[in-house]
Design an enzyme around this catalytic site. Structure first.
Site, PDB file in Angstrom:
ATOM      1  N   ARG A 100       0.836  -1.210   0.000  1.00  0.00           N
ATOM      2  CA  ARG A 100       0.000   0.000   0.000  1.00  0.00           C
ATOM      3  C   ARG A 100       0.865   1.251   0.000  1.00  0.00           C
ATOM      4  O   ARG A 100       1.903   1.301   0.679  1.00  0.00           O
ATOM      5  CB  ARG A 100      -0.946  -0.007   1.206  1.00  0.00           C
ATOM      6  CG  ARG A 100      -1.953  -1.131   1.087  1.00  0.00           C
ATOM      7  CD  ARG A 100      -3.120  -1.049   2.021  1.00  0.00           C
ATOM      8  NE  ARG A 100      -3.924  -2.266   1.883  1.00  0.00           N
ATOM      9  CZ  ARG A 100      -4.924  -2.413   1.025  1.00  0.00           C
ATOM     10  NH1 ARG A 100      -5.295  -1.407   0.250  1.00  0.00           N
ATOM     11  NH2 ARG A 100      -5.576  -3.564   0.948  1.00  0.00           N
ATOM     12  N   ASP A 101       0.419   2.251  -0.781  1.00  0.00           N
ATOM     13  CA  ASP A 101       1.132   3.521  -0.832  1.00  0.00           C
ATOM     14  C   ASP A 101       1.023   4.203   0.535  1.00  0.00           C
ATOM     15  O   ASP A 101      -0.030   4.230   1.151  1.00  0.00           O
ATOM     16  CB  ASP A 101       0.540   4.414  -1.931  1.00  0.00           C
ATOM     17  CG  ASP A 101       1.466   5.579  -2.284  1.00  0.00           C
ATOM     18  OD1 ASP A 101       1.996   5.581  -3.413  1.00  0.00           O
ATOM     19  OD2 ASP A 101       1.659   6.477  -1.428  1.00  0.00           O
ATOM     20  N   ILE A 102       2.136   4.771   0.981  1.00  0.00           N
ATOM     21  CA  ILE A 102       2.194   5.385   2.312  1.00  0.00           C
ATOM     22  C   ILE A 102       1.391   6.689   2.369  1.00  0.00           C
ATOM     23  O   ILE A 102       0.957   7.103   3.444  1.00  0.00           O
ATOM     24  CB  ILE A 102       3.681   5.594   2.711  1.00  0.00           C
ATOM     25  CG1 ILE A 102       3.849   5.589   4.218  1.00  0.00           C
ATOM     26  CG2 ILE A 102       4.273   6.840   2.078  1.00  0.00           C
ATOM     27  CD1 ILE A 102       5.305   5.442   4.670  1.00  0.00           C
ATOM     28  N   ASN A 108       4.654   6.542 -13.445  1.00  0.00           N
ATOM     29  CA  ASN A 108       5.333   7.804 -13.706  1.00  0.00           C
ATOM     30  C   ASN A 108       6.798   7.542 -14.016  1.00  0.00           C
ATOM     31  O   ASN A 108       7.421   6.706 -13.362  1.00  0.00           O
ATOM     32  CB  ASN A 108       5.219   8.718 -12.480  1.00  0.00           C
ATOM     33  CG  ASN A 108       3.777   9.029 -12.130  1.00  0.00           C
ATOM     34  OD1 ASN A 108       2.982   9.335 -13.015  1.00  0.00           O
ATOM     35  ND2 ASN A 108       3.431   8.933 -10.855  1.00  0.00           N
ATOM     36  N   GLU A 156       8.967  10.130  -8.418  1.00  0.00           N
ATOM     37  CA  GLU A 156       9.609  10.442  -7.137  1.00  0.00           C
ATOM     38  C   GLU A 156      10.616   9.352  -6.750  1.00  0.00           C
ATOM     39  O   GLU A 156      11.705   9.653  -6.279  1.00  0.00           O
ATOM     40  CB  GLU A 156       8.485  10.516  -6.097  1.00  0.00           C
ATOM     41  CG  GLU A 156       8.777  11.185  -4.795  1.00  0.00           C
ATOM     42  CD  GLU A 156       7.554  11.101  -3.892  1.00  0.00           C
ATOM     43  OE1 GLU A 156       7.667  10.477  -2.829  1.00  0.00           O
ATOM     44  OE2 GLU A 156       6.492  11.644  -4.275  1.00  0.00           O
ATOM     45  N   VAL A 157      10.224   8.114  -6.925  1.00  0.00           N
ATOM     46  CA  VAL A 157      11.071   6.985  -6.511  1.00  0.00           C
ATOM     47  C   VAL A 157      11.612   6.287  -7.769  1.00  0.00           C
ATOM     48  O   VAL A 157      10.829   5.791  -8.587  1.00  0.00           O
ATOM     49  CB  VAL A 157      10.279   5.982  -5.645  1.00  0.00           C
ATOM     50  CG1 VAL A 157      11.179   4.820  -5.227  1.00  0.00           C
ATOM     51  CG2 VAL A 157       9.677   6.668  -4.426  1.00  0.00           C
ATOM     52  N   HIS A 195       7.501   1.333 -10.563  1.00  0.00           N
ATOM     53  CA  HIS A 195       6.297   0.948  -9.832  1.00  0.00           C
ATOM     54  C   HIS A 195       5.091   1.354 -10.657  1.00  0.00           C
ATOM     55  O   HIS A 195       5.128   2.367 -11.352  1.00  0.00           O
ATOM     56  CB  HIS A 195       6.236   1.603  -8.449  1.00  0.00           C
ATOM     57  CG  HIS A 195       6.499   3.079  -8.459  1.00  0.00           C
ATOM     58  ND1 HIS A 195       7.762   3.596  -8.618  1.00  0.00           N
ATOM     59  CD2 HIS A 195       5.662   4.134  -8.355  1.00  0.00           C
ATOM     60  CE1 HIS A 195       7.698   4.922  -8.597  1.00  0.00           C
ATOM     61  NE2 HIS A 195       6.440   5.282  -8.449  1.00  0.00           N
ATOM     62  N   HIS A 244       1.111   2.374  -9.980  1.00  0.00           N
ATOM     63  CA  HIS A 244       0.105   2.704  -8.975  1.00  0.00           C
ATOM     64  C   HIS A 244      -1.207   2.067  -9.435  1.00  0.00           C
ATOM     65  O   HIS A 244      -1.596   2.238 -10.595  1.00  0.00           O
ATOM     66  CB  HIS A 244      -0.132   4.210  -8.909  1.00  0.00           C
ATOM     67  CG  HIS A 244       1.065   5.037  -8.562  1.00  0.00           C
ATOM     68  ND1 HIS A 244       1.213   5.647  -7.338  1.00  0.00           N
ATOM     69  CD2 HIS A 244       2.166   5.395  -9.272  1.00  0.00           C
ATOM     70  CE1 HIS A 244       2.342   6.348  -7.310  1.00  0.00           C
ATOM     71  NE2 HIS A 244       2.946   6.211  -8.481  1.00  0.00           N
TER      72      HIS A 244
HETATM   73  P1  AMP Z   1       5.997   8.356  -8.034  1.00  0.00           P
HETATM   74  O1  AMP Z   1       5.780   9.828  -8.112  1.00  0.00           O
HETATM   75  O2  AMP Z   1       5.223   7.604  -9.064  1.00  0.00           O
HETATM   76  O3  AMP Z   1       7.468   7.989  -8.019  1.00  0.00           O
HETATM   77  O4  AMP Z   1       5.361   7.926  -6.648  1.00  0.00           O
HETATM   78  C1  AMP Z   1       6.055   7.324  -5.597  1.00  0.00           C
HETATM   79  C2  AMP Z   1       5.031   6.882  -4.577  1.00  0.00           C
HETATM   80  O5  AMP Z   1       5.702   6.158  -3.566  1.00  0.00           O
HETATM   81  C3  AMP Z   1       4.267   8.019  -3.890  1.00  0.00           C
HETATM   82  O6  AMP Z   1       2.864   7.846  -4.127  1.00  0.00           O
HETATM   83  C4  AMP Z   1       4.631   7.850  -2.414  1.00  0.00           C
HETATM   84  O7  AMP Z   1       3.567   8.151  -1.554  1.00  0.00           O
HETATM   85  C5  AMP Z   1       5.036   6.393  -2.346  1.00  0.00           C
HETATM   86  N1  AMP Z   1       5.961   6.057  -1.277  1.00  0.00           N
HETATM   87  C6  AMP Z   1       7.107   6.699  -0.926  1.00  0.00           C
HETATM   88  N2  AMP Z   1       7.692   6.061   0.112  1.00  0.00           N
HETATM   89  C7  AMP Z   1       6.918   4.996   0.411  1.00  0.00           C
HETATM   90  C8  AMP Z   1       6.991   3.953   1.374  1.00  0.00           C
HETATM   91  N3  AMP Z   1       7.994   3.876   2.244  1.00  0.00           N
HETATM   92  N4  AMP Z   1       6.024   3.033   1.390  1.00  0.00           N
HETATM   93  C9  AMP Z   1       4.983   3.089   0.524  1.00  0.00           C
HETATM   94  N5  AMP Z   1       4.860   4.040  -0.417  1.00  0.00           N
HETATM   95  C10 AMP Z   1       5.810   4.990  -0.473  1.00  0.00           C
END
Ligand code: AMP
Length: 126
Positions: A34-36, A97, A105-106, A110, A112
């Site tokens: 689950r997304d945090i 993304n 962001e990460v 991934h 969503h």
């Molecule tokens: P993106 O902009 O597609 O890279 O989104 C990265 C997603 O990772 C965001 O929706 C964050 O809320 C989610 N996220 C970041 N850290 C964590 C974590 N430790 N556990 C779960 N989701 C996370």
């Protein structure tokens, strides 16, 4: 230029068990959790276990086994969450993304999976 994977990203740490996650599904090559910071009542991330940065990186360089496993994992998560429109679920959106314009962001691939409310049009500026 080739893809450069940063193994210090947060999802790499989740995969190594260094930080916890709210696990939804684990398969041989994929993990869902689950997304945090959920942006919908249902907001799950599905990631491959391999070191892939973006969807295109994965699609071009992952093995057939990894690609099949990941694709099936997305289906299994939708099934598990009960969101499939074909079986009475309310529907969902899958988003991945990538890079700057995609506002990633990460830097570990991934997708969503979001559901549980009307998600509006596909893209909004700003
Ligand atoms: P993106 O902009 O597609 O890279 O989104 C990265 C997603 O990772 C965001 O929706 C964050 O809320 C989610 N996220 C970041 N850290 C964590 C974590 N430790 N556990 C779960 N989701 C996370």
């Amino acid at each position: 230029m080739g893809y450069r994977y940063d193994d210090q990203n947060i999802f790499a740490k989740i995969l190594r068990g260094e930080i916890p996650c709210d696990n939804v599904l684990e398969t041989e090559h994929s993990l869902a959790f689950r997304d945090i910071r959920p942006q919908a009542p249902v907001h799950v991330l599905v990631i491959p276990k391999g070191p892939y940065v973006t969807y295109d990186h994965f699609a071009l360089e992952a093995s057939d086994a990894e690609i099949a496993d990941f694709t099936r994992a997305v289906g299994q998560v939708c099934q598990q969450l009960g969101v499939q429109p074909g079986t009475g679920g309310s529907g969902y959106r899958v988003i991945s993304n990538a890079g700057g314009d995609g506002v990633q962001e990460v830097p570990h691939l991934h997708v969503h999976i979001m559901s549980g409310r009307m998600l509006g049009r596909m893209v909004s500026a700003g």
